[in-house]
Write an enzyme that holds these catalytic residues in place. Structure first.
Site, PDB file in Angstrom:
ATOM      1  CG  ASP A  15      -2.004  -1.088   1.139  1.00 46.79           C
ATOM      2  OD1 ASP A  15      -1.895  -1.950   0.260  1.00 46.79           O
ATOM      3  OD2 ASP A  15      -2.918  -1.091   1.986  1.00 46.79           O
ATOM      4  CG  ASP A  57      -6.713   0.298   1.282  1.00 52.46           C
ATOM      5  OD1 ASP A  57      -7.081  -0.879   1.495  1.00 52.46           O
ATOM      6  OD2 ASP A  57      -7.021   1.256   2.017  1.00 52.46           O
ATOM      7  CG  HIS A  59     -11.137   1.277   0.059  1.00 58.88           C
ATOM      8  ND1 HIS A  59     -11.093  -0.032   0.482  1.00 58.88           N
ATOM      9  CD2 HIS A  59     -10.321   1.959   0.913  1.00 58.88           C
ATOM     10  CE1 HIS A  59     -10.294  -0.120   1.539  1.00 58.88           C
ATOM     11  NE2 HIS A  59      -9.806   1.068   1.811  1.00 58.88           N
ATOM     12  CB  SER A  65     -12.868   1.227   5.671  1.00 63.54           C
ATOM     13  OG  SER A  65     -12.441   1.934   4.530  1.00 63.54           O
ATOM     14  CG  HIS A  76      -8.405   5.538   2.650  1.00 61.76           C
ATOM     15  ND1 HIS A  76      -9.410   5.411   3.588  1.00 61.76           N
ATOM     16  CD2 HIS A  76      -7.890   4.292   2.486  1.00 61.76           C
ATOM     17  CE1 HIS A  76      -9.491   4.152   3.984  1.00 61.76           C
ATOM     18  NE2 HIS A  76      -8.581   3.449   3.323  1.00 61.76           N
ATOM     19  CE  LYS A 101      -4.218  -3.992   1.451  1.00 64.01           C
ATOM     20  NZ  LYS A 101      -4.993  -2.846   1.940  1.00 64.01           N
ATOM     21  CD  GLU A 108     -10.834  -1.970   5.835  1.00 62.83           C
ATOM     22  OE1 GLU A 108     -10.754  -2.212   4.624  1.00 62.83           O
ATOM     23  OE2 GLU A 108     -10.477  -0.890   6.352  1.00 62.83           O
ATOM     24  CB  ALA A 136      -0.194   2.081   8.004  1.00 60.83           C
ATOM     25  CB  CYS A 140      -2.299  -2.682   5.175  1.00 59.51           C
ATOM     26  SG  CYS A 140      -4.055  -2.230   5.026  1.00 59.51           S
TER      27      CYS A 140
HETATM   28  C1  VGL Z   1      -4.770   1.014   5.660  1.00 61.45           C
HETATM   29  C2  VGL Z   1      -6.172   2.177   7.046  1.00 61.45           C
HETATM   30  C3  VGL Z   1      -7.205   2.057   6.142  1.00 61.45           C
HETATM   31  C4  VGL Z   1      -3.398   0.480   5.396  1.00 61.45           C
HETATM   32  C5  VGL Z   1      -5.779   0.876   4.755  1.00 61.45           C
HETATM   33  O1  VGL Z   1      -3.025   0.319   4.216  1.00 61.45           O
HETATM   34  O2  VGL Z   1      -2.658   0.229   6.374  1.00 61.45           O
HETATM   35  N1  VGL Z   1      -4.968   1.659   6.816  1.00 61.45           N
HETATM   36  N2  VGL Z   1      -7.002   1.404   5.010  1.00 61.45           N
HETATM   37 ZN    ZN Z   2      -8.383   1.418   3.406  1.00 63.25          ZN
END
Ligand code: VGL
Ligand code: ZN
Length: 193
Positions: A15, A57, A59, A65, A76, A101, A108, A136, A140
């Site tokens: 990500d 990510d 979405h 989420s 995001h 994903k 989620e 992060a 993730c």
């Molecule tokens: C993530 C928060 C929401 C990540 C993804 O990639 O860590 N964190 N969506």
């Molecule tokens: Zn996300």
């Protein structure tokens, strides 16, 4: 540590998208700091002709989420938007396998293994060890590392190439301790021979 790469190794970049970097809608503090370090891993895995995966990510605009749909986060990484793009300085090779994903509105998925074909593709390539870094650390990266361990992969956490959100102070440190406690091996680029 002196770590020799082998033909059953794969790199999993988690990500590294604009929305998770400074200026993005869900910025990880210093998130773009992972880019130059990941580029070194990417170059090294490329030289050794080892498989490189990049999760993203990805979405829908009405994802569960997002705060307005009952979730924790501002919107995001909406599919096809600029914020969902990989960081422009991340030097992914043309051969990278992109794993999208959390692509359906009602589910989620923090792990790159969840609802994707990452595991069967790794197994098909006879991968036994995965090297995981990116964003992060406390979401993730954590969930991807834990699923890799559950799947039986020897799992290296790229300590110099992961950053966390730290919604609560100390979340990233806790996540690292959890991953190491679960069996992940923390490495830095210099450990690779
Ligand atoms: C993530 C928060 C929401 C990540 C993804 O990639 O860590 N964190 N969506
Ligand atoms: Zn996300």
């Amino acid at each position: 540590m002196r770590l020799v790469l082998s033909k059953s190794d794969a790199l999993v970049v988690v990500d590294v998208q604009k929305d998770f970097c400074p200026g993005g809608s869900l910025a990880v503090p210093g998130g773009d700091g992972v880019v130059p370090v990941l580029n070194r891993y990417i170059e090294r895995f490329g030289v050794e002709a080892l498989p490189i995966f990049a999760t993203r990510d990805w979405h829908p605009a009405n994802h569960v989420s997002f705060k307005s749909y009952g979730g924790l986060w501002p919107p995001h990484c909406v599919q096809g938007t600029d914020g969902a793009a990989f960081h422009p300085e991340l030097k992914l090779p043309g051969t990278v396998a992109v794993i999208s994903k959390a692509t359906t509105p009602e589910r989620e998925a923090y792990s790159g293994f969840q609802g994707t074909d990452l595991e069967p593709v790794l197994l098909g390539l006879h991968v036994r060890r995965v090297f995981v870094g990116g964003l992060a650390t406390d979401y993730c990266v954590k969930n991807t590392v834990l699923d890799a361990l559950t799947g039986g992969f020897t799992t290296f956490l790229l300590m110099d190439a992961a950053r966390g959100v730290d919604v609560h102070a100390g979340d990233s440190e806790k996540a690292v301790n959890l991953m190491l406690g679960a069996g992940a091996i923390g490495i830095r680029f210099e450990d690779i021979v």
